[in-house]
Every structure is written in structure tokens, then in C-alpha cells.
Design a protein around this motif. Structure first.
Motif, PDB file in Angstrom:
ATOM      1  N   ARG A  18       0.838  -1.207   0.000  1.00  0.00           N
ATOM      2  CA  ARG A  18       0.000   0.000   0.000  1.00  0.00           C
ATOM      3  C   ARG A  18       0.872   1.255   0.000  1.00  0.00           C
ATOM      4  O   ARG A  18       2.070   1.203   0.278  1.00  0.00           O
ATOM      5  CB  ARG A  18      -0.909   0.003   1.231  1.00  0.00           C
ATOM      6  CG  ARG A  18      -2.043  -1.013   1.152  1.00  0.00           C
ATOM      7  CD  ARG A  18      -2.897  -0.983   2.386  1.00  0.00           C
ATOM      8  NE  ARG A  18      -4.180  -1.632   2.170  1.00  0.00           N
ATOM      9  CZ  ARG A  18      -5.087  -1.839   3.115  1.00  0.00           C
ATOM     10  NH1 ARG A  18      -4.847  -1.437   4.348  1.00  0.00           N
ATOM     11  NH2 ARG A  18      -6.242  -2.434   2.829  1.00  0.00           N
ATOM     12  N   GLU A  19       0.198   2.370  -0.316  1.00  0.00           N
ATOM     13  CA  GLU A  19       0.845   3.676  -0.180  1.00  0.00           C
ATOM     14  C   GLU A  19      -0.138   4.640   0.463  1.00  0.00           C
ATOM     15  O   GLU A  19      -1.366   4.487   0.338  1.00  0.00           O
ATOM     16  CB  GLU A  19       1.290   4.205  -1.542  1.00  0.00           C
ATOM     17  CG  GLU A  19       0.167   4.577  -2.471  1.00  0.00           C
ATOM     18  CD  GLU A  19       0.676   5.245  -3.740  1.00  0.00           C
ATOM     19  OE1 GLU A  19       1.865   5.573  -3.783  1.00  0.00           O
ATOM     20  OE2 GLU A  19      -0.139   5.439  -4.663  1.00  0.00           O
ATOM     21  N   GLU A  23      -5.297  13.927   0.963  1.00  0.00           N
ATOM     22  CA  GLU A  23      -6.358  14.462   0.107  1.00  0.00           C
ATOM     23  C   GLU A  23      -7.285  15.313   0.979  1.00  0.00           C
ATOM     24  O   GLU A  23      -7.863  14.820   1.954  1.00  0.00           O
ATOM     25  CB  GLU A  23      -7.156  13.313  -0.531  1.00  0.00           C
ATOM     26  CG  GLU A  23      -8.183  13.799  -1.557  1.00  0.00           C
ATOM     27  CD  GLU A  23      -8.878  12.649  -2.233  1.00  0.00           C
ATOM     28  OE1 GLU A  23     -10.098  12.501  -2.014  1.00  0.00           O
ATOM     29  OE2 GLU A  23      -8.211  11.898  -2.968  1.00  0.00           O
ATOM     30  N   ASP A  24      -7.373  16.581   0.610  1.00  0.00           N
ATOM     31  CA  ASP A  24      -8.156  17.538   1.382  1.00  0.00           C
ATOM     32  C   ASP A  24      -7.726  17.582   2.846  1.00  0.00           C
ATOM     33  O   ASP A  24      -8.527  17.636   3.780  1.00  0.00           O
ATOM     34  CB  ASP A  24      -9.658  17.204   1.315  1.00  0.00           C
ATOM     35  CG  ASP A  24     -10.197  17.271  -0.112  1.00  0.00           C
ATOM     36  OD1 ASP A  24      -9.641  18.066  -0.905  1.00  0.00           O
ATOM     37  OD2 ASP A  24     -11.131  16.511  -0.423  1.00  0.00           O
ATOM     38  N   GLY A  25      -6.410  17.487   3.017  1.00  0.00           N
ATOM     39  CA  GLY A  25      -5.867  17.588   4.365  1.00  0.00           C
ATOM     40  C   GLY A  25      -5.983  16.316   5.182  1.00  0.00           C
ATOM     41  O   GLY A  25      -5.604  16.316   6.355  1.00  0.00           O
ATOM     42  N   LYS A  26      -6.490  15.264   4.585  1.00  0.00           N
ATOM     43  CA  LYS A  26      -6.637  14.007   5.318  1.00  0.00           C
ATOM     44  C   LYS A  26      -5.681  12.945   4.740  1.00  0.00           C
ATOM     45  O   LYS A  26      -5.449  12.928   3.542  1.00  0.00           O
ATOM     46  CB  LYS A  26      -8.071  13.486   5.224  1.00  0.00           C
ATOM     47  CG  LYS A  26      -9.090  14.394   5.887  1.00  0.00           C
ATOM     48  CD  LYS A  26     -10.483  13.792   5.768  1.00  0.00           C
ATOM     49  CE  LYS A  26     -11.512  14.690   6.455  1.00  0.00           C
ATOM     50  NZ  LYS A  26     -12.867  14.114   6.381  1.00  0.00           N
ATOM     51  N   VAL A  27      -5.159  12.087   5.645  1.00  0.00           N
ATOM     52  CA  VAL A  27      -4.267  11.005   5.223  1.00  0.00           C
ATOM     53  C   VAL A  27      -5.117   9.803   4.808  1.00  0.00           C
ATOM     54  O   VAL A  27      -5.966   9.324   5.567  1.00  0.00           O
ATOM     55  CB  VAL A  27      -3.308  10.580   6.365  1.00  0.00           C
ATOM     56  CG1 VAL A  27      -2.443   9.403   5.930  1.00  0.00           C
ATOM     57  CG2 VAL A  27      -2.439  11.765   6.797  1.00  0.00           C
ATOM     58  N   LYS A  28      -4.898   9.395   3.571  1.00  0.00           N
ATOM     59  CA  LYS A  28      -5.624   8.238   3.068  1.00  0.00           C
ATOM     60  C   LYS A  28      -4.619   7.195   2.547  1.00  0.00           C
ATOM     61  O   LYS A  28      -3.431   7.452   2.443  1.00  0.00           O
ATOM     62  CB  LYS A  28      -6.569   8.655   1.942  1.00  0.00           C
ATOM     63  CG  LYS A  28      -7.659   9.595   2.415  1.00  0.00           C
ATOM     64  CD  LYS A  28      -8.656   9.888   1.289  1.00  0.00           C
ATOM     65  CE  LYS A  28      -9.784  10.787   1.795  1.00  0.00           C
ATOM     66  NZ  LYS A  28     -10.783  11.044   0.733  1.00  0.00           N
TER      67      LYS A  28
END
Length: 563
Positions: A18-19, A23-28
Motif C-alpha cells: 500500500r501507499e 487528500e483535502d488535508g486528510k491522510v488516506k
């Protein structure tokens, strides 16, 4: 990127590559690949790669350094693991040192001082877990092996046979001589190595019917063969807890007193008898010369034996019991030819010696004929031909020596050439005639073990120790090393075969020499670490490893700081 492991209750864990991203300040996170089906070694390599272990560490044009020899000790250690030697010894430091002594005995057959120098070039840390090695450590390991020998033998026995103990044991005795006179067990005795003027120790080896060693004992050099039997009876009865036991030993080992000891322990025996005893049976008409042929035959002899026991009220009561002794007889035609050929050679030598002495007397008138004929008679006695040959002075001047051959005595001697009789108290419903014969012939396996342990490969001698405890430990090391050697020979012969002279096409020396070219490769990184890999075996090495059932690790992934 990273490796993520997802546990599952009813099935193996799922392993994902995984990596993470923002996105929009959130870690995904997103899944790149499901690598659950990959080999563990490849997954471990990816983990190290993602942690930066190889960052700027191994340029394509940089060659690794050559490390210690890995193939020899790893192979021997794996075989020792397979035979339960490693696990029985344990994981303490002293046990690892003892294991090193055993493996080094197979590989070097030298002294402990030589083993120290040899270890400098071999991967003892990576294979056995020994990081430092001193001379005193190895002597302490000998002491430890001697102190724990009986416990180790007992554990080895139960690991090998579990709940099914063998009911037939082979036993034989040999001796090993010393160049010096300071060893605490060394003494003067009957030297089987034909080394007159050398002190010795006596060694007794107990094996199962396949020749697999079970116990070894060391006795003082003046110990007779027959007096070593009681200790082996106790070994089997108490330590191995075998219910039904049959001892197999040669005619010099199991005699009247030893048979009584075996009977008292409710053990059976298989042994052979002397030529004198054979003639006695022939005189009693229990045996006939005509029965001896290349085919196995059997006769029985019913004897009465007095048994003394104490009854319930403490009185000593003598009872007479009838006992059946079985005699298995055979004439070996090849052995018969060898014996007769050897006897004829000795007769010819004695006659030629007489001719030389006659010429010697004729060349000088002052030479004494009585002295010459005495030397002829001594020669005849040395050749053990006193019943067949006689010497006398002959000729007009009494200076000619004539050797006479007694044809009748020669015929008598030839009657038992190649003949042997095997004696047992086992009943027919317990073992067949052929099996009695074959089990006695199995003693050659013990003789083979002695040959390998003493001279041909492991070389018990010279013994470079003085103390009693260390002498026993040294012999025990040789016995355990023989187990490894025996397993190696079994595997190599199954894969590569045996030549016309009975030798292995690829023997243990060739195999270990080839495996000594498998070394560690040390890759240095810019982070001050060393990552060891293993040199890829060539085709010949792969064949040897495959025959021994050895699988080298693909990659060890052991990192340590460079000192």
C-alpha cells in the motif's frame, strides 16, 4: 509505500502493498497489490527495501566482500539437527561448544587446537551461534559431554525409537593406543592394533541391529573384553528400558560367565564358538562334518542346567531345567579358499627358510646345525604349523635340514577351513535359522564403525588429552560424529552410487571440500551496515546438497553494524 498485514480469523492473513497520500488535508491509503501469494523471503526483501536498507548502499558496479565459509558447518549442523543431536545437547553456550567439537571432528579430524584455527575461516556465529572461541572452552565442553553422556544417550535413544525399543543389540570391543604414557586410562593390555610397546584404552560400542550407535564406553587399557559386558547389560536394562533384549557378540566376547549374566537379566544372546568347541560337539556326535556347506543348517542340543533360587520361606532350592541350545552352521567357500591359500603360503615359506638355512650351514663348517634347526622350529611355531610340519637334520654330514609335512594332520586341519558355528538360546518361534545367521553377521557393522572411528576417517587417535574425563568425552565426540558421517554416507551412496571397489563415487571428503567453496558475501551499505548473502552454489554443489537433503537459505537478512 509500506507492507500492511490484515489478519483473518478463519484463513491466513492478507498481505498488501500500500501507499499513503493526503487528500483535502486528510491522510488516506490505497492498495497497490495483494502480495499474499508471494514467498516469505520476497516479502521480507520488500520490507527491507521500503525501510531504506538498500538506499545508496549497493551500486551495481560494487563487488561484495568474501565472508566466512558457510556451506560446511551449515550442512553438518543441518544433519545434526535431523539426527536430534543438536536438540538433545540443548541451547546453552556449553552445549553449542560441544556441538562445534562434534562437527569439527567430522570436518577436520584434528586436535582441538587445530579446530580453533579452522574455525577462524568458518561461519560459526551464523550457523551455531558461537561468537567467541577459546581453547579452554573446548576442554570444558569435553568435560561437560563426559558428565552428561548417559543423559544424552538416553535422550537420543528415546528420540530415535520413541515407544518402540529395538530388541536386538550388537556389541563389540576394540582398543586405541597412545604414543605417550601420561593418560589416566592408558594401560598395558592386548593390543588389537598390533602396536607392541604402546599403552592403550579399551572401547566398547553398543549399536542396534542396523549398526546405529547407542552407547560407547571407555575402559582402562588392561580391561578384558568379557569384563565389559556387565556394564552394557545395565545400560540396556536400566537406561534404555528395553523389554526383550538379545545381545550379539563374537566368541571372544560372550562366554560362559557372560551368558550366565545375560540369563540372569532375562536377556538372550547370539554368539559363535571356537574351533575347539566345534570339535567337542563333533565328538559328542551333535555335529557332523557333512553338515558344513555354503548353505545355512541348524542342529539343536538339549542340555540340563541347574538353577538355584530362594523359595518363599527363605530356603535355597536347586532345580534342574532342560534348555535347548541352537547351533547354526555354515562353511564359507571363499573363506575356505583364503585360509587354505594362506596356510600353503606359510608352508612354502617355512620350507624355503629351511633351504636357506641348509645353504647357510654348507657355506661354513663352524656354523652350528642345532642353532639353525632351532630357528626353523621357531619359524614353524610362529606360523602356527607345529602339528603339520616338523624339522629334522638329514644328510650324510647331518648339515641338511629337512621339513616334513604330515598329510593326515593337514587333512584334519582342512576339515574346518571356512567353517563356523553360531550359538543362540533364542527359540525357533522367535527367530529363524537364517535370521540368526544374518544377525550375527551384522557384527561387521560394528567393526565398520570402529574402522571409521579409529583410522579410516574420524581418527580417534592420536588422543591429545590426559585426564580420564576428557578421554571419555573425546571418544563420545567421535561416536556422535560417526552418526553424522554415517548419515552422510547413506545419502551420498543413495544418490551417487558405489564404485567397483566398494567406495563412494563422491565420498564425504569430496562433498565437504566442494561445499567449502560456498561462502558468505558481505554487502556494505552507506549506513554502516553489513548485509550478508550466500554465494550461489554451482551445479555440483547443488547435487551434493540435494543428495544430503540440505536447502540453503535464500537470503539471511541479518544486519549488524560494521566494527
Amino acid at each position: 509505500m509500506y507492507i500492511d498485514t490484515i489478519p483473518n480469523r478463519q484463513s491466513p492473513a492478507t498481505i498488501l502493498l500500500r501507499e499513503s497520500y493526503r487528500e483535502d488535508g486528510k491522510v488516506k491509503k490505497r492498495t497497490i497489490a495483494n502480495i499474499s501469494h508471494w514467498p516469505n523471503a520476497r516479502i521480507d526483501a520488500i520490507k527491507l527495501l521500503l525501510k531504506g536498507e538498500f538506499d545508496c548502499g549497493i551500486p551495481l558496479d560494487e563487488r561484495p566482500e568474501s565472508g566466512h565459509i558457510f556451506g560446511v558447518l551449515f550442512t553438518l549442523k543441518t544433519i545434526a539437527d535431523r539426527l536430534h543431536i543438536s536438540s538433545v545437547l540443548g541451547h546453552q553456550k556449553i552445549a553449542k561448544l560441544a556441538l562445534f567439537l562434534i562437527l569439527a571432528r567430522v570436518a577436520t579430524r584434528g586436535s582441538r587446537l587445530y579446530a580453533l584455527k579452522w574455525a577462524e575461516n568458518h561461519a560459526i556465529a551464523e550457523t551455531i551461534g558461537i561468537t567467541s572461541l577459546k581453547k579452554d572452552d573446548l576442554y570444558n565442553a569435553l568435560d561437560w559431554l563426559s558428565d552428561h553422556q548417559e543423559l544424552i544417550e538416553k535422550k537420543m535413544f528415546h528420540r530415535r525409537y520413541k515407544n518402540e525399543s529395538p530388541d536386538l543389540f550388537l556389541y563389540d570391543v576394540t582398543s586405541s593406543y597412545f604414543e605417550g604414557i601420561k593418560n589416566e586410562l592408558a594401560d598395558w593390555g592386548f593390543n588389537r592394533d598390533k602396536k607392541n610397546g604402546k599403552m592403550q584404552i579399551v572401547i566398547g560400542l553398543l549399536t542396534d541391529n542396523t549398526g546405529e550407535p547407542l552407547a560407547v564406553r571407555v575402559f582402562e587399557g588392561n580391561t578384558s573384553d568379557t569384563s565389559t559386558i556387565p556394564e552394557q547389560i545395565l545400560t540396556v536394562a536400566q537406561k534404555f528400558k528395553a523389554k526383550r533384549v538379545c545381545f550379539v557378540g563374537d566368541k571372544g566376547m560372550i562366554k560362559g560367565p557372560q551368558i550366565s549374566q545375560l540369563e540372569d537379566a532375562e536377556f538372550n544372546y547370539i554368539t559363535s564358538i571356537t574351533k575347539k568347541e566345534i570339535n567337542t560337539l563333533i565328538e559328542k556326535n551333535c555335529l557332523q562334518y557333512e553338515l558344513f556347506s555354503e548353505f545355512v543348517a541348524e542342529v539343536e542340543d538339549n542340555i540340563e542346567v541347574e538353577e538355584t533360587k530362594e523359595n518363599e520361606i527363605g530356603e535355597i532350592v536347586k532345580t534342574t531345567l532342560k534348555k535347548t541350545i541352537r547351533y547354526v552352521i555354515r562353511r564359507n567357500p571363499l573363506r575356505m579358499k583364503e585360509i587354505r591359500s594362506n596356510r600353503n603360503e606359510r608352508i612354502i615359506k617355512a620350507k624355503n627358510f629351511a633351504i636357506e638355512k641348509t645353504k647357510y650351514l654348507r657355506d661354513g663348517e663352524k656354523r652350528d646345525p642345532e642353532v639353525a634347526i632351532r630357528k626353523i622350529k621357531d619359524k614353524i611355531s610362529k606360523y602356527k604349523l607345529t602339528k603339520i610340519l616338523s624339522a629334522e637334520l638329514n644328510g650324510d654330514d647331518g648339515r641338511e635340514i629337512k621339513v616334513n609335512l604330515d598329510q593326515n594332520e593337514l587333512s584334519v586341519a582342512e576339515k574346518l577351513d571356512g567353517c563356523y558355528v553360531i550359538k543362540t538360546d533364542l527359540k525357533k518361534d522367535m527367530i529363524t535359522t537364517q535370521e540368526v545367521h544374518d544377525r550375527y553377521k551384522d557384527l561387521s557393522k560394528v567393526e565398520r564403525a570402529f574402522k571409521l572411528m579409529k583410522t579410516e576417517y574420524l581418527e580417534i587417535r592420536p588422543i591429545f588429552v590426559r585426564l580420564e574425563k576428557r578421554t571419555r568425552g573425546h571418544v563420545f565426540v567421535c561416536e556422535l560424529a560417526y552418526m553424522i558421517l554415517r548419515e552422510m554416507r547413506r545419502c551420498l551412496s543413495a544418490r551417487f552410487g558405489i564404485d567397483d571397489e566398494g567406495r563412494l563415487e563422491i565420498d564425504e571428503d569430496i562433498a565437504l571440500e566442494s561445499l567449502s567453496r560456498i561462502t558468505l558475501l558481505l554487502y556494505k551499505t552507506d549506513k554502516g551496515r553489513v548485509i550478508p548473502d550466500i554465494a550461489e552454489p554451482d551445479q555440483r554443489q547443488k547435487q551434493i546438497l540435494d543428495s544430503l537433503g540440505i536447502y540453503l537459505p535464500l537470503f539471511r537478512y541479518v544486519s549488524r553494524k560494521v566494527k
